[in-house]
Scaffold this motif. Sequence first.
Motif, PDB file in Angstrom:
ATOM      1  N   GLN A 153       0.840  -1.327   0.007  1.00 41.88           N
ATOM      2  CA  GLN A 153      -0.103  -0.012  -0.015  1.00 41.88           C
ATOM      3  C   GLN A 153       0.941   1.291  -0.100  1.00 41.88           C
ATOM      4  OE1 GLN A 153      -3.052  -0.931  -0.981  1.00 41.88           O
ATOM      5  NE2 GLN A 153      -4.200   0.075   0.594  1.00 41.88           N
ATOM      6  N   PHE A 154       1.811   1.201   0.752  1.00 39.20           N
ATOM      7  CA  PHE A 154       2.711   2.163   0.885  1.00 39.20           C
ATOM      8  C   PHE A 154       3.398   2.575  -0.192  1.00 39.20           C
ATOM      9  CE2 PHE A 154       7.169   4.090   1.722  1.00 39.20           C
ATOM     10  CZ  PHE A 154       6.545   5.354   2.382  1.00 39.20           C
ATOM     11  N   ARG A 155       4.020   1.522  -0.882  1.00 41.90           N
ATOM     12  CA  ARG A 155       4.592   1.827  -2.189  1.00 41.90           C
ATOM     13  C   ARG A 155       3.662   2.252  -3.310  1.00 41.90           C
ATOM     14  NH1 ARG A 155       7.077  -2.922  -0.492  1.00 41.90           N
ATOM     15  NH2 ARG A 155       9.564  -2.837  -0.596  1.00 41.90           N
ATOM     16  N   ALA A 156       2.551   1.768  -3.281  1.00 37.66           N
ATOM     17  CA  ALA A 156       1.422   2.393  -4.195  1.00 37.66           C
ATOM     18  C   ALA A 156       1.094   3.983  -4.156  1.00 37.66           C
ATOM     19  CB  ALA A 156       0.040   1.464  -4.053  1.00 37.66           C
ATOM     20  N   MET A 157       1.232   4.404  -2.827  1.00 40.39           N
ATOM     21  CA  MET A 157       1.112   5.502  -2.532  1.00 40.39           C
ATOM     22  C   MET A 157       2.095   6.477  -3.184  1.00 40.39           C
ATOM     23  SD  MET A 157       0.855   7.335   1.140  1.00 40.39           S
ATOM     24  CE  MET A 157       2.632   7.466   1.599  1.00 40.39           C
ATOM     25  N   ILE A 158       3.351   5.743  -2.841  1.00 40.99           N
ATOM     26  CA  ILE A 158       4.728   6.631  -3.250  1.00 40.99           C
ATOM     27  C   ILE A 158       4.646   6.621  -4.910  1.00 40.99           C
ATOM     28  CG2 ILE A 158       7.227   6.316  -3.130  1.00 40.99           C
ATOM     29  CD1 ILE A 158       6.042   7.309  -0.568  1.00 40.99           C
ATOM     30  N   ARG A 159       4.229   5.584  -5.614  1.00 41.89           N
ATOM     31  CA  ARG A 159       4.301   5.700  -6.836  1.00 41.89           C
ATOM     32  C   ARG A 159       3.063   6.605  -7.507  1.00 41.89           C
ATOM     33  NH1 ARG A 159       4.430  -0.202  -6.436  1.00 41.89           N
ATOM     34  NH2 ARG A 159       2.230  -0.205  -6.768  1.00 41.89           N
ATOM     35  N   GLY A 160       2.096   7.173  -6.419  1.00 42.17           N
ATOM     36  CA  GLY A 160       1.324   8.385  -6.681  1.00 42.17           C
ATOM     37  C   GLY A 160       0.086   7.723  -6.939  1.00 42.17           C
ATOM     38  N   GLU A 161      -0.274   6.569  -6.733  1.00 44.17           N
ATOM     39  CA  GLU A 161      -1.498   5.802  -6.929  1.00 44.17           C
ATOM     40  C   GLU A 161      -2.362   6.344  -5.866  1.00 44.17           C
ATOM     41  OE1 GLU A 161      -0.976   1.629  -7.083  1.00 44.17           O
ATOM     42  OE2 GLU A 161       0.608   1.970  -8.792  1.00 44.17           O
ATOM     43  N   GLU A 162      -3.872   6.267  -6.062  1.00 46.24           N
ATOM     44  CA  GLU A 162      -4.730   6.653  -5.245  1.00 46.24           C
ATOM     45  C   GLU A 162      -4.984   5.526  -4.122  1.00 46.24           C
ATOM     46  OE1 GLU A 162      -7.409   9.520  -3.745  1.00 46.24           O
ATOM     47  OE2 GLU A 162      -6.753   9.534  -5.950  1.00 46.24           O
ATOM     48  N   VAL A 163      -4.703   5.788  -2.955  1.00 48.70           N
ATOM     49  CA  VAL A 163      -4.902   4.767  -1.944  1.00 48.70           C
ATOM     50  C   VAL A 163      -5.822   4.976  -0.932  1.00 48.70           C
ATOM     51  CG1 VAL A 163      -3.276   3.452  -0.077  1.00 48.70           C
ATOM     52  CG2 VAL A 163      -2.211   4.092  -2.346  1.00 48.70           C
ATOM     53  N   THR A 164      -6.695   4.016  -0.629  1.00 46.61           N
ATOM     54  CA  THR A 164      -7.669   4.366   0.318  1.00 46.61           C
ATOM     55  C   THR A 164      -7.548   3.240   1.655  1.00 46.61           C
ATOM     56  OG1 THR A 164      -9.174   2.756  -0.907  1.00 46.61           O
ATOM     57  CG2 THR A 164      -9.453   5.435  -0.853  1.00 46.61           C
ATOM     58  N   ASP A 165      -6.402   3.680   2.416  1.00 49.45           N
ATOM     59  CA  ASP A 165      -6.456   2.491   3.339  1.00 49.45           C
ATOM     60  C   ASP A 165      -6.118   3.465   4.600  1.00 49.45           C
ATOM     61  OD1 ASP A 165      -5.287   0.840   5.079  1.00 49.45           O
ATOM     62  OD2 ASP A 165      -4.209  -0.440   3.602  1.00 49.45           O
ATOM     63  N   ASP A 166      -6.996   3.193   5.721  1.00 48.09           N
ATOM     64  CA  ASP A 166      -6.886   3.954   6.834  1.00 48.09           C
ATOM     65  C   ASP A 166      -5.725   3.593   7.655  1.00 48.09           C
ATOM     66  OD1 ASP A 166      -9.227   4.746   6.069  1.00 48.09           O
ATOM     67  OD2 ASP A 166     -10.413   3.522   7.242  1.00 48.09           O
ATOM     68  N   GLU A 167      -5.196   2.583   7.291  1.00 45.41           N
ATOM     69  CA  GLU A 167      -3.838   2.011   8.170  1.00 45.41           C
ATOM     70  C   GLU A 167      -2.977   2.844   7.910  1.00 45.41           C
ATOM     71  OE1 GLU A 167      -4.688  -0.862  10.076  1.00 45.41           O
ATOM     72  OE2 GLU A 167      -6.579  -0.524   9.377  1.00 45.41           O
ATOM     73  N   LEU A 168      -2.659   3.487   6.630  1.00 42.99           N
ATOM     74  CA  LEU A 168      -1.444   4.170   6.547  1.00 42.99           C
ATOM     75  C   LEU A 168      -0.841   5.046   7.655  1.00 42.99           C
ATOM     76  CD1 LEU A 168      -1.572   4.608   2.709  1.00 42.99           C
ATOM     77  CD2 LEU A 168      -0.207   3.473   3.894  1.00 42.99           C
ATOM     78  N   GLY A 169      -1.931   5.908   8.202  1.00 42.17           N
ATOM     79  CA  GLY A 169      -1.588   6.694   9.430  1.00 42.17           C
ATOM     80  C   GLY A 169      -0.452   7.608   9.133  1.00 42.17           C
ATOM     81  N   ASP A 170       0.608   7.802   9.951  1.00 45.99           N
ATOM     82  CA  ASP A 170       1.610   8.829   9.635  1.00 45.99           C
ATOM     83  C   ASP A 170       2.278   8.754   8.329  1.00 45.99           C
ATOM     84  OD1 ASP A 170       1.225  10.123  11.978  1.00 45.99           O
ATOM     85  OD2 ASP A 170       3.350   9.505  12.967  1.00 45.99           O
ATOM     86  N   LEU A 171       2.222   7.361   7.634  1.00 45.83           N
ATOM     87  CA  LEU A 171       3.012   7.185   6.378  1.00 45.83           C
ATOM     88  C   LEU A 171       2.569   7.829   5.348  1.00 45.83           C
ATOM     89  CD1 LEU A 171       2.651   3.114   6.742  1.00 45.83           C
ATOM     90  CD2 LEU A 171       4.782   4.474   7.004  1.00 45.83           C
ATOM     91  N   GLU A 172       1.134   8.299   5.514  1.00 44.41           N
ATOM     92  CA  GLU A 172       0.755   9.377   4.678  1.00 44.41           C
ATOM     93  C   GLU A 172       1.527  10.699   4.449  1.00 44.41           C
ATOM     94  OE1 GLU A 172      -3.632  10.342   4.940  1.00 44.41           O
ATOM     95  OE2 GLU A 172      -4.095   8.276   4.571  1.00 44.41           O
ATOM     96  N   ALA A 173       2.170  11.113   5.382  1.00 47.01           N
ATOM     97  CA  ALA A 173       3.118  11.990   5.319  1.00 47.01           C
ATOM     98  C   ALA A 173       4.170  12.084   4.395  1.00 47.01           C
ATOM     99  CB  ALA A 173       3.655  12.294   6.868  1.00 47.01           C
ATOM    100  N   LEU A 174       4.247  10.787   3.675  1.00 46.08           N
ATOM    101  CA  LEU A 174       5.448  10.898   2.660  1.00 46.08           C
ATOM    102  C   LEU A 174       4.690  10.633   1.325  1.00 46.08           C
ATOM    103  CD1 LEU A 174       7.729   8.211   4.454  1.00 46.08           C
ATOM    104  CD2 LEU A 174       8.212  10.595   3.916  1.00 46.08           C
ATOM    105  N   GLN A 175       3.426  10.974   1.345  1.00 48.14           N
ATOM    106  CA  GLN A 175       2.897  10.770  -0.204  1.00 48.14           C
ATOM    107  C   GLN A 175       3.396  12.024  -1.114  1.00 48.14           C
ATOM    108  OE1 GLN A 175      -1.499  12.929  -0.310  1.00 48.14           O
ATOM    109  NE2 GLN A 175      -1.226  11.104   1.078  1.00 48.14           N
ATOM    110  N   GLY A 176       3.921  12.954  -0.576  1.00 45.33           N
ATOM    111  CA  GLY A 176       4.452  14.078  -1.598  1.00 45.33           C
ATOM    112  C   GLY A 176       5.462  13.585  -2.190  1.00 45.33           C
ATOM    113  N   VAL A 177       6.280  12.545  -1.693  1.00 45.64           N
ATOM    114  CA  VAL A 177       7.475  11.702  -2.400  1.00 45.64           C
ATOM    115  C   VAL A 177       7.138  11.277  -3.790  1.00 45.64           C
ATOM    116  CG1 VAL A 177       9.084   9.879  -2.272  1.00 45.64           C
ATOM    117  CG2 VAL A 177       8.622  11.246  -0.243  1.00 45.64           C
TER     118      VAL A 177
END
Length: 144
Positions: free
Chosen positions: A90-114
């Motif tokens: 999920q994290f990698r998908a977010m980092i690739r810029g994909e739409e991720v709808t996972d409540d579990e990401l928590g603080d990890l979401e802060a890195l989505q700008g990467v």
Amino acid sequence: MQLSELYRQVIMDHYQNPRNQGQLTDAVSVDLRNPSCGDEITLQMLIEDGVVKDVRFKGSGCSISMASASMMTEAVKGLTVDEALKLGEQFRAMIRGEEVTDDELGDLEALQGVSQFPARVKCATLAWQALDRAAHSQDETHTD
Ligand code: FES
Ligand code: FES
């Protein structure tokens, strides 16, 4: 406060006050190096009954890589190994810029700008790559 400013603060907090830094004994240990910059991380993971009981990291690297490692250790502690690996996907998908709808990401979401900075992707995923290796080396019977 803008969302990006909030994210920046979360990243800096993890960088300056890393969670789960240090070493474990009797744990699986993985050393990994980012070939693009030479930065290194050592990840240690203690697994009991398929659950990530404890996880620690050491290393030197840029703020993104160290913050990401800190966030990763917090996120996976207490999860089953399979859940932790799925979270990594999920994290990698977010980092690739994909739409991720996972409540579990928590603080990890802060890195989505990467996702907007391809050169930093390896920084953000280094710790997760180490986690994958640790997970697969600790349990020879692990089936995907
Ligand atoms: Fe280039 Fe991290 S490897 S910024
Ligand atoms: Fe090396 Fe980011 S610049 S891990």
